[in-house]
Design an enzyme around this catalytic site. Structure first.
Site, PDB file in Angstrom:
ATOM      1  CG  PHE A   8      -2.315   1.068   1.161  1.00  0.00           C
ATOM      2  CD1 PHE A   8      -3.340   0.415   0.251  1.00  0.00           C
ATOM      3  CD2 PHE A   8      -2.445   1.962   1.799  1.00  0.00           C
ATOM      4  CE1 PHE A   8      -4.318   1.260   0.000  1.00  0.00           C
ATOM      5  CE2 PHE A   8      -3.605   2.681   1.585  1.00  0.00           C
ATOM      6  CZ  PHE A   8      -4.489   2.490   0.551  1.00  0.00           C
ATOM      7  CD  GLU A 144       8.227  -3.316 -19.145  1.00  0.00           C
ATOM      8  OE1 GLU A 144       7.857  -4.062 -20.147  1.00  0.00           O
ATOM      9  OE2 GLU A 144       9.204  -2.832 -19.280  1.00  0.00           O
ATOM     10  N   GLY A 149      10.849   2.153 -14.213  1.00  0.00           N
ATOM     11  CA  GLY A 149       9.328   2.621 -14.221  1.00  0.00           C
ATOM     12  C   GLY A 149       8.577   2.680 -15.330  1.00  0.00           C
ATOM     13  CE  LYS A 220      15.195   0.444 -10.857  1.00  0.00           C
ATOM     14  NZ  LYS A 220      15.430   1.890 -10.636  1.00  0.00           N
TER      15      LYS A 220
END
Lengths: 332, 161
Positions: A8, A144, A149, A220
């Site tokens: 959240f 993705e 981002g 990443k």
């Protein structure tokens, strides 16, 4: 398509907002109805197997008093009761244990759910294992949003660069370090001063090591290398050098010969590296501010360079939503 | 580089320029080697650059068609270079020794530039490393990496696009 959102934070809240705003467009354009049956926070969850009212959840002032709130509900324990098609894993990245994301993903696959995630930890540590698990249960994991981002990379290669071999990936994968280096260059200021400024503006965390020591970019890079270069590798395989030691004098020396210093992530010839590099002023890596840039070298399409926003709630939610829609369309 | 023999009278140099231009060559240098002149001829060395599609044999052939005497020719020698920056106690860890070690590995340190702060503070040194072989240059960079590790210097390499 019935989904459960786990987490959240900024991305999760943005996703719920976008889902609420775009539900009609999604139905009209793609014929897909997305029902959110669970939203899991740390201390409990909103559950409604008929679909939650997302506006209400986002705007709730006292969430514990909401009728759909189930105190201490944990995804791993109640996943089987949700009758859910897809788990959207958006808890924070942890590159040491990858929990709680790892358990959530395994649980979801175990109950026959597809998975969409923006959490780098599980994939940076266990990419081969998780993909094998998904293959065994004939489900998919789409991710993705884990890298750069809003920039489509995995979708681009999967759907529009079919049969291409990706030879190398090079890029700026962390907006915070790019912001810091850009400011050090334009203002001729030392690292520590610019870091403080970035922290004050909310661009850098109180503990900045995740960004400035290249941990985020390395996670990443591991995902990119596994997914696009088909190289089985893990977080520990990355040679990693941060930006703390860069001085304004070094930047000035570089500038004199037409170079900028950028924090690059490179996967090439089997070597994974995150380190500061000299790039030519006019090069495609010379993007300033908090932007990300990724350059793919491929055998058929040759070089492709993508520039865009590497962070931000709505930007990242854009990638998450696209993955959800792709799975929904595949399930039809 | 192509070495030609021209008759030593006005207007001869012009005969070689047009064929070179038509082949897509960009002339870098023309050198009249006077010590090799004979009575009525002049020896001229022409260096040029061209992209990969231009073959030096085609260039030579087009000069021969113009009636020019070719003494010798060789493909252009390519130069590979990389700019690097070292940050740290570059002077107290003996920058001269760093440079000599690299030079001894067979690559050229084409230029050195430095920003010196206080001697006890970290300084920055920029170097351009150069070689006629890509492999040699990579080996030189590997050596530099090891030196930097040993001397606790922070190395910033260039990126190949």
């Amino acid at each position: 398509m019935r989904i459960a959102v786990i987490g959240f934070g900024t991305v999760a809240k943005s996703l719920l907002k976008v889902l609420a705003e775009k539900s009609k467009l999604i139905l009209d354009e793609y014929g897909v109805e997305i029902k959110t049956v669970g939203v899991f926070k740390k201390d409990g969850a909103f559950i409604n197997t008929n679909g939650l009212d997302l506006e209400k959840i986002i705007n709730s002032q006292n969430y514990r008093s909401e009728e759909e709130w189930v105190e201490a509900a944990n995804f791993n324990k109640i996943a089987g009761e949700l009758n859910c098609d897809c788990a959207v894993e958006l808890t924070p990245t942890n590159v040491e244990t990858s929990e709680p994301g790892l358990s959530h993903i395994k649980t979801a696959l175990g109950y026959g759910m597809d998975v969409v995630t923006a959490n780098k930890g599980p994939l940076a540590l266990y990419y081969p294992e998780l993909m094998e698990l998904a293959r065994q249960v004939k489900r998919r994991i789409l991710f993705e949003a884990t890298v750069a981002g809003a920039i489509p990379l995995f979708n681009l290669v999967r759907n529009t660069l079919r049969a291409n071999r990706i030879i190398s990936v090079k890029g700026i994968l962390n907006g915070t370090t790019n912001y810091i280096l850009s400011r050090m260059t334009s203002e001729k200021l030392p690292f520590k001063t610019v870091l403080k400024e970035a922290q004050r503006l909310g661009f850098a965390e109180a503990d900045p090591s995740y960004d400035v020591d290249g941990i985020d970019a390395a996670a990443k890079l591991v995902i990119l290398s596994n997914a696009l270069l088909r190289k089985e590798c893990r977080f520990k395989d990355v040679n990693r050098q941060g930006i703390r030691d860069i001085t304004p004098e070094a930047i000035e020396l570089a500038r004199k010969d037409g170079f900028l210093i950028k924090h690059l992530a490179i996967s090439e010839d089997g070597v994974l590296e995150v380190a500061p590099r000299l790039v030519e002023v006019g090069s495609s890596f010379a993007v300033s501010g908090s932007l990300n840039v990724v350059k793919l070298q491929t055998d058929l399409a040759k070089d492709l360079t993508l520039i865009g926003r590497g962070a931000g709630g709505v930007e990242t939610a854009s990638s998450v939503l696209n993955d959800i829609l792709e799975l929904a369309i595949l399930r039809r | 580089m192509i070495v030609v023999e021209l008759s030593d009278r006005p207007g001869q140099l012009a005969r070689i320029i047009t064929p070179l231009a038509e082949c897509g060559c960009n002339i870098l240098n023309i050198h009249h080697v006077r010590e090799l002149d004979r009575e009525d001829t002049a020896r001229v060395e022409i260096s040029f650059e061209a992209d990969d599609r231009v073959n030096v044999d085609t260039v030579v052939e087009s000069l021969r068609r113009e009636g020019i005497v070719i003494i010798s020719y060789s493909p252009n020698i390519q130069t590979f270079r990389e700019t690097v920056i070292l940050i740290g106690h570059v002077f107290t860890t003996d920058i001269t020794d760093t440079i000599i070690q690299i030079a001894n590995s067979g690559i050229q340190v084409a230029s050195v530039d430095a920003r010196i702060t206080l001697i006890e503070e970290v300084s920055s040194v920029k170097m351009v490393l150069q070689s006629n072989s890509e492999e040699k240059l990579s080996k030189g960079i590997e050596l530099l990496k090891q030196i930097c590790k040993k001397k606790n210097l922070y190395l910033i390499r260039s990126v190949r696009e």
